[in-house]
Design an enzyme around this catalytic site. Structure first.
Site, mmCIF file in Angstrom:
data_model
loop_
_atom_site.group_PDB
_atom_site.id
_atom_site.type_symbol
_atom_site.label_atom_id
_atom_site.label_comp_id
_atom_site.label_asym_id
_atom_site.label_seq_id
_atom_site.Cartn_x
_atom_site.Cartn_y
_atom_site.Cartn_z
ATOM 1 N N ASP A 154 5.683 -6.979 5.614
ATOM 2 C CA ASP A 154 5.250 -5.849 6.445
ATOM 3 C C ASP A 154 5.130 -6.248 7.917
ATOM 4 O OD1 ASP A 154 4.976 -4.765 3.942
ATOM 5 O OD2 ASP A 154 2.842 -4.332 4.098
ATOM 6 N N GLU B 6 1.450 4.316 1.345
ATOM 7 C CA GLU B 6 1.204 3.105 2.115
ATOM 8 C C GLU B 6 1.629 3.238 3.572
ATOM 9 O OE1 GLU B 6 1.270 -0.705 -0.535
ATOM 10 O OE2 GLU B 6 3.259 0.198 -0.643
#
Length: 439
Positions: free
Chosen positions: A73, A293
């Site tokens: 990420d 998310e």
């Protein structure tokens, strides 16, 4: 497609700029909590892979931007107004990283329990150099640091790093945190983040609007209270965060309502951004999906574009969708009539040939379009992420990318999107491209 009347032009709203939403004024009224929009089963049933939403197969080996760490990420350092921060021509990104040589990291899935935030810098937004781990090992809160966002205040000359303070598996309790105080030093050959940082817990699930770990555990489901993304409200100037959460449903056993993802909001109540209050969620997906998310916004032409990512295995029973980036569009933060982009909400999906090749897309405004950056996940003959653990550790390490994937340029046109082209690996638009309030 029947377009909504909220998809107005900037001129119709009296906006002085060609993109974005009017800047804050002293007379702006503070945001109050409102009614949530909903991601529904009907929306999911419209999901279909098309040329407009399917990413190309990644047919090359992207460069490893870290010499000795797995990377996943990733998010850019932005100014307080949402524009990309630059320092003497340098841009900065932050990534979740982990040392694969730790004895505890036997397979890629182990990386989450040893996640640390590293920074990288570049002059062209694609040739990234590694700077190192940014939050000190003995100072960050929680057992590991999960995804968030980073804001640089040029007046204060310091970074506000919002992150998820997560406990170790198997409990993985999550709280929202901020580290305040990092400063930037630049030279002809690189960037260094220096100085002490103070860490503060700024948000915890309340059990009423946002499900606690205990409530999720009672119904046998995973807990989510993570991924804080900072922005200034473009009309009121308030400091806000969106984050991933779950809606309490009262379920005590796994059932359709146990898939209860939402996108929550917090508002700062102190000027130093160390005290915050919870507001109601802006989007709920009860009965649809467990995890929405890394939520984030793009503001363009009077529209609020809300994006999030989700896995194929987090849909409720009877529903299915790919690993993908999803989006909704409305005319305010609380808009119960917010519509899914492309009718289904799907903006980017992996191709059927490589259904898990990339994940964690971060959409950033770039002129009238956007660029979505992601990381290289698992490639090869894979039926489901749930079965990867059945393979040998050597094979799992071989098929995991652990670096930045090619970014994608995506056209934004009202409530429709279209993938235009593949960009360089890990490409992040320069400061002229604005991912925030678009001022």
């Amino acid at each position: 497609m029947n377009r909504r009347t909220v998809l107005k032009t900037a001129g119709a709203l009296g906006v002085t700029a060609s993109v974005g939403i009017p800047a804050a004024t002293e007379s702006a009224v503070a945001v109050e909590g409102g009614e949530s929009a909903h991601w529904t089963e009907e929306h999911v049933e419209e999901i279909e892979l098309t040329d407009d939403n399917t990413a190309p197969v990644i047919d090359h080996e992207p460069d490893q931007i870290s010499e000795d760490r797995l990377v996943w990420d990733t998010w850019p350092l932005r100014n307080r107004d949402g524009s990309m921060a630059q320092f003497n021509g340098w841009q900065i990104i932050f990534s979740l990283t982990a040392d694969p040589n730790r004895p505890e990291v036997d397979v890629p899935g182990d990386r989450h329990d040893w996640a640390r935030i590293s920074y990288f810098y570049s002059r062209d937004g694609k040739s990234w150099q590694e700077g190192g781990v940014v939050l000190e090992e003995d100072e960050f809160l929680g057992d590991q640091t999960w995804a968030g966002s980073a804001m640089y205040d040029p007046d204060e000359e310091q970074i506000y790093h919002f992150y998820t303070a997560a406990d170790s598996f198997p409990d993985v309790r999550q709280r929202l945190a901020v580290a305040v105080g990092g400063s930037i030093e630049t030279g002809p050959h690189g960037v260094e983040i220096t100085g002490p940082q103070e860490h503060h817990i700024i948000g915890e699930a309340d059990g009423e609007m946002y499900q606690t770990f205990e409530q999720g555990d009672e119904q046998g489901m995973a807990h989510a209270f993570r991924d804080p993304w900072y922005f200034q409200h473009p009309e009121t100037g308030e400091d806000l965060l969106v984050f991933e959460g779950n809606t309490p449903t009262g379920a005590t056993v796994p059932g359709q309502d146990s898939w209860n993802g939402n996108i929550g909001v917090m508002r700062a109540t102190s000027d130093d951004l160390t005290e915050w209050e919870l507001l109601p969620p802006v989007l709920e997906a009860v009965g649809v999906n467990q995890e929405l998310e890394r939520p984030h916004y793009i503001f363009q032409n009077g529209n609020w574009y809300l994006f999030f990512i989700t896995h194929e295995h987090t849909y409720a029973p009877g529903l299915q969708g790919p690993e993908g980036l999803h989006g909704f569009v409305g005319d305010s933060m609380y808009d119960p009539d917010m519509e899914p982009l492309n009718e289904s909400s799907l903006v980017i999906a992996n191709p059927e040939e490589e259904p898990f090749q990339a994940y964690s897309w971060d959409a950033m405004q770039h002129g009238s379009n956007m660029v979505a950056q992601s990381f290289l996940n698992f490639r090869g003959d894979i039926d489901s992420l749930d079965t990867i653990g059945d393979r040998s550790p050597e094979e799992q390490r071989e098929i995991f990318g652990g670096t930045l994937a090619p970014s994608l340029k995506v056209n934004l046109d009202g409530d429709e999107t279209r993938i235009v082209t593949e960009k360089a690996d890990g490409y992040v638009p320069p400061s002229g491209g604005r991912g925030g309030n678009g001022r």
